[in-house]
Design a protein around this motif. Structure first.
Motif, PDB file in Angstrom:
ATOM      1  N   GLY A   1      24.400  39.847  54.691  1.00  0.00           N
ATOM      2  CA  GLY A   1      23.757  39.294  55.870  1.00  0.00           C
ATOM      3  C   GLY A   1      24.582  38.233  56.564  1.00  0.00           C
ATOM      4  N   THR A   2      24.383  38.126  57.872  1.00  0.00           N
ATOM      5  CA  THR A   2      25.083  37.113  58.675  1.00  0.00           C
ATOM      6  C   THR A   2      24.108  36.326  59.539  1.00  0.00           C
ATOM      7  N   GLY A   3      22.814  36.474  59.278  1.00  0.00           N
ATOM      8  CA  GLY A   3      21.820  35.815  60.117  1.00  0.00           C
ATOM      9  C   GLY A   3      21.505  34.401  59.664  1.00  0.00           C
ATOM     10  N   ALA A   4      20.481  33.818  60.288  1.00  0.00           N
ATOM     11  CA  ALA A   4      20.052  32.445  59.963  1.00  0.00           C
ATOM     12  C   ALA A   4      18.861  32.522  59.036  1.00  0.00           C
ATOM     13  N   PRO A   5      18.995  32.052  57.781  1.00  0.00           N
ATOM     14  CA  PRO A   5      17.878  32.151  56.837  1.00  0.00           C
ATOM     15  C   PRO A   5      16.742  31.207  57.195  1.00  0.00           C
ATOM     16  N   THR A   6      15.533  31.586  56.774  1.00  0.00           N
ATOM     17  CA  THR A   6      14.361  30.727  57.017  1.00  0.00           C
ATOM     18  C   THR A   6      14.196  29.699  55.913  1.00  0.00           C
ATOM     19  N   GLY A   7      14.979  29.765  54.904  1.00  0.00           N
ATOM     20  CA  GLY A   7      14.872  28.810  53.805  1.00  0.00           C
ATOM     21  C   GLY A   7      16.191  28.731  53.065  1.00  0.00           C
ATOM     22  N   THR A   8      16.105  28.290  51.849  1.00  0.00           N
ATOM     23  CA  THR A   8      17.322  28.168  51.032  1.00  0.00           C
ATOM     24  C   THR A   8      17.131  28.961  49.745  1.00  0.00           C
ATOM     25  N   GLY A   9      18.209  29.197  49.084  1.00  0.00           N
ATOM     26  CA  GLY A   9      18.123  29.863  47.783  1.00  0.00           C
ATOM     27  C   GLY A   9      18.448  31.326  47.834  1.00  0.00           C
ATOM     28  N   GLY A  10      18.653  31.875  49.024  1.00  0.00           N
ATOM     29  CA  GLY A  10      19.011  33.287  49.124  1.00  0.00           C
ATOM     30  C   GLY A  10      17.806  34.213  49.066  1.00  0.00           C
ATOM     31  N   ALA A  11      18.115  35.497  49.027  1.00  0.00           N
ATOM     32  CA  ALA A  11      17.067  36.519  49.090  1.00  0.00           C
ATOM     33  C   ALA A  11      16.317  36.637  47.777  1.00  0.00           C
ATOM     34  N   THR A  12      15.019  36.876  47.857  1.00  0.00           N
ATOM     35  CA  THR A  12      14.196  37.205  46.699  1.00  0.00           C
ATOM     36  C   THR A  12      13.448  38.496  47.016  1.00  0.00           C
ATOM     37  N   SER A  13      12.933  39.118  45.987  1.00  0.00           N
ATOM     38  CA  SER A  13      12.206  40.367  46.227  1.00  0.00           C
ATOM     39  C   SER A  13      10.956  40.119  47.055  1.00  0.00           C
ATOM     40  N   ALA A  14      10.412  38.877  46.959  1.00  0.00           N
ATOM     41  CA  ALA A  14       9.203  38.570  47.714  1.00  0.00           C
ATOM     42  C   ALA A  14       9.514  38.214  49.161  1.00  0.00           C
ATOM     43  N   ASP A  15      10.738  37.697  49.440  1.00  0.00           N
ATOM     44  CA  ASP A  15      11.045  37.258  50.804  1.00  0.00           C
ATOM     45  C   ASP A  15      12.552  37.406  51.044  1.00  0.00           C
ATOM     46  N   LEU A  16      12.890  38.370  51.914  1.00  0.00           N
ATOM     47  CA  LEU A  16      14.290  38.583  52.250  1.00  0.00           C
ATOM     48  C   LEU A  16      14.754  37.641  53.349  1.00  0.00           C
ATOM     49  N   THR A  17      13.811  37.067  54.082  1.00  0.00           N
ATOM     50  CA  THR A  17      14.185  36.230  55.226  1.00  0.00           C
ATOM     51  C   THR A  17      14.783  34.900  54.794  1.00  0.00           C
ATOM     52  N   THR A  18      14.624  34.520  53.547  1.00  0.00           N
ATOM     53  CA  THR A  18      15.190  33.247  53.077  1.00  0.00           C
ATOM     54  C   THR A  18      16.696  33.342  52.885  1.00  0.00           C
ATOM     55  N   SER A  19      17.256  34.525  53.170  1.00  0.00           N
ATOM     56  CA  SER A  19      18.700  34.717  53.068  1.00  0.00           C
ATOM     57  C   SER A  19      19.275  35.008  54.449  1.00  0.00           C
ATOM     58  N   LYS A  20      20.581  35.186  54.512  1.00  0.00           N
ATOM     59  CA  LYS A  20      21.231  35.514  55.777  1.00  0.00           C
ATOM     60  C   LYS A  20      20.933  36.951  56.237  1.00  0.00           C
ATOM     61  N   LEU A  21      20.144  37.670  55.416  1.00  0.00           N
ATOM     62  CA  LEU A  21      19.701  39.009  55.842  1.00  0.00           C
ATOM     63  C   LEU A  21      18.635  38.917  56.926  1.00  0.00           C
ATOM     64  N   ASN A  22      18.075  37.769  57.125  1.00  0.00           N
ATOM     65  CA  ASN A  22      17.025  37.552  58.121  1.00  0.00           C
ATOM     66  C   ASN A  22      17.519  37.983  59.518  1.00  0.00           C
ATOM     67  N   GLY A  23      16.679  38.750  60.187  1.00  0.00           N
ATOM     68  CA  GLY A  23      17.023  39.223  61.530  1.00  0.00           C
ATOM     69  C   GLY A  23      17.850  40.488  61.550  1.00  0.00           C
ATOM     70  N   GLY A  24      18.194  40.979  60.375  1.00  0.00           N
ATOM     71  CA  GLY A  24      19.020  42.190  60.317  1.00  0.00           C
ATOM     72  C   GLY A  24      18.266  43.420  60.825  1.00  0.00           C
ATOM     73  N   VAL A  25      18.929  44.225  61.595  1.00  0.00           N
ATOM     74  CA  VAL A  25      18.351  45.467  62.134  1.00  0.00           C
ATOM     75  C   VAL A  25      19.167  46.636  61.582  1.00  0.00           C
ATOM     76  N   TYR A  26      18.501  47.545  60.897  1.00  0.00           N
ATOM     77  CA  TYR A  26      19.162  48.690  60.273  1.00  0.00           C
ATOM     78  C   TYR A  26      18.616  49.983  60.877  1.00  0.00           C
ATOM     79  N   THR A  27      19.506  50.797  61.351  1.00  0.00           N
ATOM     80  CA  THR A  27      19.119  52.097  61.921  1.00  0.00           C
ATOM     81  C   THR A  27      19.650  53.200  61.024  1.00  0.00           C
ATOM     82  N   PHE A  28      18.743  54.077  60.612  1.00  0.00           N
ATOM     83  CA  PHE A  28      19.083  55.185  59.722  1.00  0.00           C
ATOM     84  C   PHE A  28      18.927  56.485  60.521  1.00  0.00           C
ATOM     85  N   THR A  29      19.988  57.256  60.601  1.00  0.00           N
ATOM     86  CA  THR A  29      19.972  58.501  61.374  1.00  0.00           C
ATOM     87  C   THR A  29      20.303  59.672  60.465  1.00  0.00           C
ATOM     88  N   ASN A  30      19.391  60.680  60.433  1.00  0.00           N
ATOM     89  CA  ASN A  30      19.635  61.833  59.565  1.00  0.00           C
ATOM     90  C   ASN A  30      20.399  62.927  60.309  1.00  0.00           C
TER      91      ASN A  30
END
Length: 420
Positions: A117-146
């Motif tokens: 991730g390269t985004g701005a986290p909503t907290g500290t401590g990095g990603a957890t299974s309960a909350d991914l936004t606390t890491s730099k993954l916050n705001g990430g947009v993923y597009t999956f094309t089959n």
């Protein structure tokens, strides 16, 4: 000496004419008894004779058509028998495909790709299974094309929502929500946290052999069992190197054997469809059947044939090491087999309806022949009871006529006695 030179009395002549008339009637009656008909020629009754001849001719023409109608029934029966066998073969192919689904996963290592991730986290401590936004993954947009070009977009954010099947989008916050959104979108991937700001997307068991490609923009891959992933939006980060799936040789060998068995079934489908013919007509090999039901050729039924080889049923030969390698590809084969079963059932119903029509017309033709022949007989056949009674009466009349003629000659016999 001519008959005109013979002098007969009026009484004798009258009796003679009566005997001659009786003899003619008796001959006619005996002729009717011998032939069973009261109209044997146009001289007997022109109207009845020619009407009956027309009815008999039509009955004969329809009777000649019964042979071709009977052949048509057998052609349809052969096609129906062929469809029944084809359905069993398709069911056997389904059984083989289901065996593939019961095989162990065909890959010892499944393909995966990691995003940092390269985004701005909503907290500290990095990603957890309960909350991914606390890491730099916050705001990430993923597009999956089959491979079909269908794209699904999932955003990591603080306002999670369920997957929208219309727009094919979702916003998630926890890892569980992410994986649920992937499942709802039909993407054969599962997410896992592999670092404070890292998300790894790994193929599921069903799509273990799929090819993952990380791209800058959403694009449909050209490989059947593949998926492109775009994660370049704010927070998504750039995708790392793709780890390719590693086939399991033992499992893939077992699947290759099932591919061979499946292809043998397809070969039998080909030959069975070719053999479902009768008298050179095969409704399962593209031939059509035209039925004619009346002597004028105006009442007809054309039964269109079908081509029920594997291609006609939407089935194709499989390639070992390419097909049946994972459950996704196996599912595609099962989808084709289910469609083939539906096609066979539909065509069996259509042939069944046509067979019913032909059999009804066959019965109708038999009944109309009986009506025509009965009508003809009513115009020409003699009543044997009546003719027998007439014969007895005429025989009696003839005997009486002979006696009357003898009485008429008594005066001449008296003269003969005087001359003696």
């Amino acid at each position: 000496m001519q008959m005109s030179d013979v002098v007969l009395t009026a009484a004798v002549r009258q009796n003679l004419l009566s005997l001659q008339g009786t003899a003619d009637l008796l001959a006619t009656t005996q002729g009717r008894l011998a032939t069973g008909k009261k109209v044997n020629s146009a001289l007997d009754n022109p109207t009845n004779f020619f009407t009956a001849a027309g009815l008999d001719a039509r009955a004969s023409d329809i009777s000649n058509l019964l042979d071709s109608i009977g052949n048509g029934v057998q052609v349809l029966q052969a096609a129906n028998t062929g469809i029944t066998s084809l359905s069993k073969l398709v069911d056997t192919a389904k059984s083989i495909a289901n065996q593939v689904l019961q095989q162990p996963t065909g890959y010892s290592t499944k393909s995966n790709i990691q995003f940092t991730g390269t985004g701005a986290p909503t907290g500290t401590g990095g990603a957890t299974s309960a909350d991914l936004t606390t890491s730099k993954l916050n705001g990430g947009v993923y597009t999956f094309t089959n491979s079909a070009g269908t794209a699904a977009t999932i955003t990591i954010g603080t306002a999670p929502s369920s997957f929208n099947p219309v727009t094919k989008t979702a916003q998630v916050q926890s890892l569980a929500q992410l994986n649920q959104a992937l499942a709802d979108a039909g993407v054969n991937l599962a997410g896992s946290i592999t670092g404070p700001d890292s998300l790894t997307l790994t193929s599921t068991n069903d799509g273990a052999g799929q090819v993952i490609t990380g791209t800058a923009v959403p694009a449909a891959p050209v490989t059947l069992d593949a998926i492109n992933i775009s994660g370049n939006a704010a927070g998504g980060g750039a995708g790392g190197a793709v780890v390719a799936a590693v086939p399991d040789p033992i499992s893939q060998q077992a699947r290759a054997t099932l591919v061979s068995q499946y292809n043998q079934i397809l070969q039998q489908i080909t030959t069975t469809a070719q053999d479902a013919s009768f008298n050179g007509v095969n409704l399962l090999d593209g031939n059509s059947l035209k039925m004619i039901f009346d002597e004028t050729g105006k009442s007809t039924l054309t039964i269109a044939g079908v081509t029920f080889n594997p291609n006609g049923l939407g089935l194709s030969q499989l390639t070992a090491g390419v097909d049946f390698t994972d459950n996704v590809l196996t599912g595609k084969v099962l989808t084709s087999l289910n469609a083939a079963s539906t096609t066979l059932r539909s065509q069996a119903s259509a042939f069944g309806a046509n067979l019913s029509i032909v059999q009804i017309r066959q019965d109708f033709s038999k009944q109309i022949i009986n009506v025509l022949q009965t009508g003809s007989s009513a115009l020409t056949l003699a009543d044997t009871n009546e003719e027998a009674a007439n014969s007895q009466a005429l025989s009696t009349r003839q005997s009486i006529g002979v006696s009357a003629l003898s009485l008429a000659n008594q005066s001449q016999q008296s003269v003969l006695q005087l001359l003696r």
